[in-house]
Design an enzyme around this catalytic site. Sequence first.
Site, PDB file in Angstrom:
ATOM      1  N   LYS A 213       0.469 -35.358  -3.141  1.00 46.72           N
ATOM      2  CA  LYS A 213       0.317 -33.953  -3.520  1.00 46.72           C
ATOM      3  C   LYS A 213       0.588 -33.006  -2.362  1.00 46.72           C
ATOM      4  O   LYS A 213       1.341 -32.054  -2.514  1.00 46.72           O
ATOM      5  CB  LYS A 213      -1.112 -33.744  -4.073  1.00 46.72           C
ATOM      6  CG  LYS A 213      -1.535 -32.326  -4.347  1.00 46.72           C
ATOM      7  CD  LYS A 213      -0.866 -31.750  -5.587  1.00 46.72           C
ATOM      8  CE  LYS A 213       0.348 -30.939  -5.381  1.00 46.72           C
ATOM      9  NZ  LYS A 213       0.409 -29.784  -4.586  1.00 46.72           N
TER      10      LYS A 213
ATOM     11  N   CYS B 118       9.495 -45.123  -7.388  1.00 47.51           N
ATOM     12  CA  CYS B 118       8.607 -44.542  -6.361  1.00 47.51           C
ATOM     13  C   CYS B 118       7.788 -45.612  -5.649  1.00 47.51           C
ATOM     14  O   CYS B 118       7.060 -45.307  -4.696  1.00 47.51           O
ATOM     15  CB  CYS B 118       7.679 -43.505  -6.985  1.00 47.51           C
ATOM     16  SG  CYS B 118       8.554 -42.239  -7.895  1.00 47.51           S
TER      17      CYS B 118
ATOM     18  N   HIS C 103       6.091 -36.310  -1.148  1.00 53.20           N
ATOM     19  CA  HIS C 103       6.437 -37.572  -1.826  1.00 53.20           C
ATOM     20  C   HIS C 103       7.940 -37.835  -1.758  1.00 53.20           C
ATOM     21  O   HIS C 103       8.655 -37.669  -2.745  1.00 53.20           O
ATOM     22  CB  HIS C 103       5.929 -37.465  -3.281  1.00 53.20           C
ATOM     23  CG  HIS C 103       6.119 -38.687  -4.113  1.00 53.20           C
ATOM     24  ND1 HIS C 103       6.225 -39.968  -3.594  1.00 53.20           N
ATOM     25  CD2 HIS C 103       6.207 -38.835  -5.465  1.00 53.20           C
ATOM     26  CE1 HIS C 103       6.379 -40.830  -4.584  1.00 53.20           C
ATOM     27  NE2 HIS C 103       6.384 -40.178  -5.727  1.00 53.20           N
TER      28      HIS C 103
HETATM   29  N1  COA Z   1       2.968 -28.201  -4.854  1.00 53.09           N
HETATM   30  C1  COA Z   1       2.737 -27.058  -4.176  1.00 53.09           C
HETATM   31  N2  COA Z   1       3.701 -26.124  -3.927  1.00 53.09           N
HETATM   32  C2  COA Z   1       4.928 -26.394  -4.379  1.00 53.09           C
HETATM   33  C3  COA Z   1       5.250 -27.563  -5.084  1.00 53.09           C
HETATM   34  C4  COA Z   1       4.207 -28.484  -5.309  1.00 53.09           C
HETATM   35  N3  COA Z   1       4.441 -29.611  -5.992  1.00 53.09           N
HETATM   36  N4  COA Z   1       6.558 -27.555  -5.397  1.00 53.09           N
HETATM   37  C5  COA Z   1       7.066 -26.404  -4.905  1.00 53.09           C
HETATM   38  N5  COA Z   1       6.082 -25.708  -4.297  1.00 53.09           N
HETATM   39  C6  COA Z   1       6.204 -24.386  -3.670  1.00 53.09           C
HETATM   40  C7  COA Z   1       7.378 -24.295  -2.720  1.00 53.09           C
HETATM   41  O1  COA Z   1       6.986 -24.587  -1.402  1.00 53.09           O
HETATM   42  C8  COA Z   1       7.761 -22.850  -2.856  1.00 53.09           C
HETATM   43  O2  COA Z   1       6.867 -22.035  -2.101  1.00 53.09           O
HETATM   44  P1  COA Z   1       7.395 -20.738  -1.325  1.00 53.09           P
HETATM   45  O3  COA Z   1       7.944 -19.830  -2.378  1.00 53.09           O
HETATM   46  O4  COA Z   1       6.155 -20.235  -0.638  1.00 53.09           O
HETATM   47  O5  COA Z   1       8.458 -21.239  -0.401  1.00 53.09           O
HETATM   48  C9  COA Z   1       7.500 -22.537  -4.329  1.00 53.09           C
HETATM   49  O6  COA Z   1       6.488 -23.487  -4.728  1.00 53.09           O
HETATM   50  C10 COA Z   1       8.707 -22.680  -5.219  1.00 53.09           C
HETATM   51  O7  COA Z   1       9.373 -23.875  -4.854  1.00 53.09           O
HETATM   52  P2  COA Z   1      10.561 -24.488  -5.694  1.00 53.09           P
HETATM   53  O8  COA Z   1      11.168 -25.589  -4.874  1.00 53.09           O
HETATM   54  O9  COA Z   1      11.443 -23.411  -6.194  1.00 53.09           O
HETATM   55  O10 COA Z   1       9.773 -25.142  -6.914  1.00 53.09           O
HETATM   56  P3  COA Z   1      10.396 -25.721  -8.225  1.00 53.09           P
HETATM   57  O11 COA Z   1       9.902 -24.903  -9.354  1.00 53.09           O
HETATM   58  O12 COA Z   1      11.859 -25.956  -8.070  1.00 53.09           O
HETATM   59  O13 COA Z   1       9.707 -27.189  -8.246  1.00 53.09           O
HETATM   60  C11 COA Z   1       8.189 -28.708  -9.261  1.00 53.09           C
HETATM   61  C12 COA Z   1       8.362 -27.346  -8.557  1.00 53.09           C
HETATM   62  C13 COA Z   1       6.717 -28.945  -9.537  1.00 53.09           C
HETATM   63  C14 COA Z   1       8.971 -28.724 -10.582  1.00 53.09           C
HETATM   64  C15 COA Z   1       8.759 -29.819  -8.309  1.00 53.09           C
HETATM   65  O14 COA Z   1       7.987 -29.828  -7.126  1.00 53.09           O
HETATM   66  C16 COA Z   1       8.713 -31.188  -8.955  1.00 53.09           C
HETATM   67  O15 COA Z   1       9.613 -31.546  -9.713  1.00 53.09           O
HETATM   68  N6  COA Z   1       7.688 -32.001  -8.677  1.00 53.09           N
HETATM   69  C17 COA Z   1       7.535 -33.321  -9.261  1.00 53.09           C
HETATM   70  C18 COA Z   1       8.308 -34.342  -8.480  1.00 53.09           C
HETATM   71  C19 COA Z   1       8.265 -35.677  -9.161  1.00 53.09           C
HETATM   72  O16 COA Z   1       8.342 -35.789 -10.364  1.00 53.09           O
HETATM   73  N7  COA Z   1       8.164 -36.757  -8.375  1.00 53.09           N
HETATM   74  C20 COA Z   1       8.127 -38.095  -8.897  1.00 53.09           C
HETATM   75  C21 COA Z   1       6.783 -38.391  -9.398  1.00 53.09           C
HETATM   76  S1  COA Z   1       6.690 -39.872 -10.348  1.00 53.09           S
END
Ligand code: COA
Length: 388
Positions: free
Chosen positions: A332, A87, A336
Amino acid sequence: MRDVAVIGIGVTKFGELWDKSFRQLTAEAGAKALLDSGVSGGDIDAMYIGSMSSGRFVGQEHIGALVADASGFSHLHIPATRVEGACASGGLAVRQGYLSIASGMNDVVVVGGIEKMNDVSGEAATETLATAADQEWESFFGVTFPGLYALMARRHMYEYGTTKKQLAEIAVKNHANGALNPNAQYQKPIKLETALNATIVADPLGLFDCSPVTDGAASIVLCAADKAKKFTDKAIKIIGSGQGSDTISLHGRDHICTLEATVYAAKKAYKQANVKPSDIDLAEVHDCFTIAEIIAIEDLGFVKKGEGGKAIENKITTLDGEIPINTSGGLKAKGHPVGATGVAQIVEIVEQLRGTADKRQVKNAKIGLAHNVGGSGATAVVHILEAM
Ligand code: COA
């Protein structure tokens, strides 16, 4: 060493960008940065492109040349190099461009950052991100990035009394800032209760403690500071650049509430810039998870170790606070796209130091800092910029 300035910036909208391809995104960000800088293809001495895992996300490697080609520069044969550090790939690409000009080798360099993460399933994205952790000792046993940062959060809570409410307040602040950023993935403020009651991803981190999965690209044009006038009168100088590394696995470290790579990189950057943490007017820090912002503001010296949680409670880091953090919405809310993040952070700092950040503008911003982390802290890059 020569002084180096940022003379052009460009960024695409961040989000789930189904209608744009990988190459379209990089070309769009690059074209905006070039237009902003006044530089044309023939002026460019080199290109550095940050991308973490284009091979797994979109099935495309060899992206240094690809980005030069997609930008319409193949006939110019500009040296184009991909840079990878999970990242932190974008921040590392900025640093490579910076070093190549500071050394006297190049005068004008284009730096890009790109990731298109939504073309694969959520599971595949999680697995791909986990390749930045230790395969043998972490990922193989099922640890994910939310899981690793959850361990840090638990320990921070245990050591310093940090609370879930403080983590949620970071999310509320960054979503409020994101609501003012037309390029952010999420442009809607959220309530504290929404963040506190969200689905748990990896206890104690809920949905709103996590950065999302994002498509997007960013680009900047760097130039030897003494030649910047030829192109623009809105150059912003890079006055410090530091990079540090650490064990790739969390368990290899003496403690997990400090990222020593950040401390090291910041020390180098502050020394070179001849400034102290209290001289910084605003910072973009690597808030891949809310706990990461708390740890970052401690490691960068804005508050004492253990007091990051209180800083958000006391509103020190809000847009009109003592040291505004993540005015762009941060990872956030702005989103990202991992390889693009480090470059996009510089774009936000430059907007702020130019005074063109519109509703997000920090008053009298003169010195800004960008902090980009790879993995759970095995790589960190810090840049300090100043209005010329
Ligand atoms: N913050 C706010 N809203 C989020 C979100 C987040 N991080 N991630 C997804 N959403 C929202 C989506 O917009 C969607 O909203 P909607 O239903 O109104 O359209 C809903 O939540 C579901 O989205 P979805 O894509 O199905 O979520 P998910 O459960 O597949 O993924 C996480 C959620 C948190 C697991 C995913 O965002 C993730 O893996 N984040 C971490 C990424 C990471 O690790 N990056 C590297 C860092 S070192």
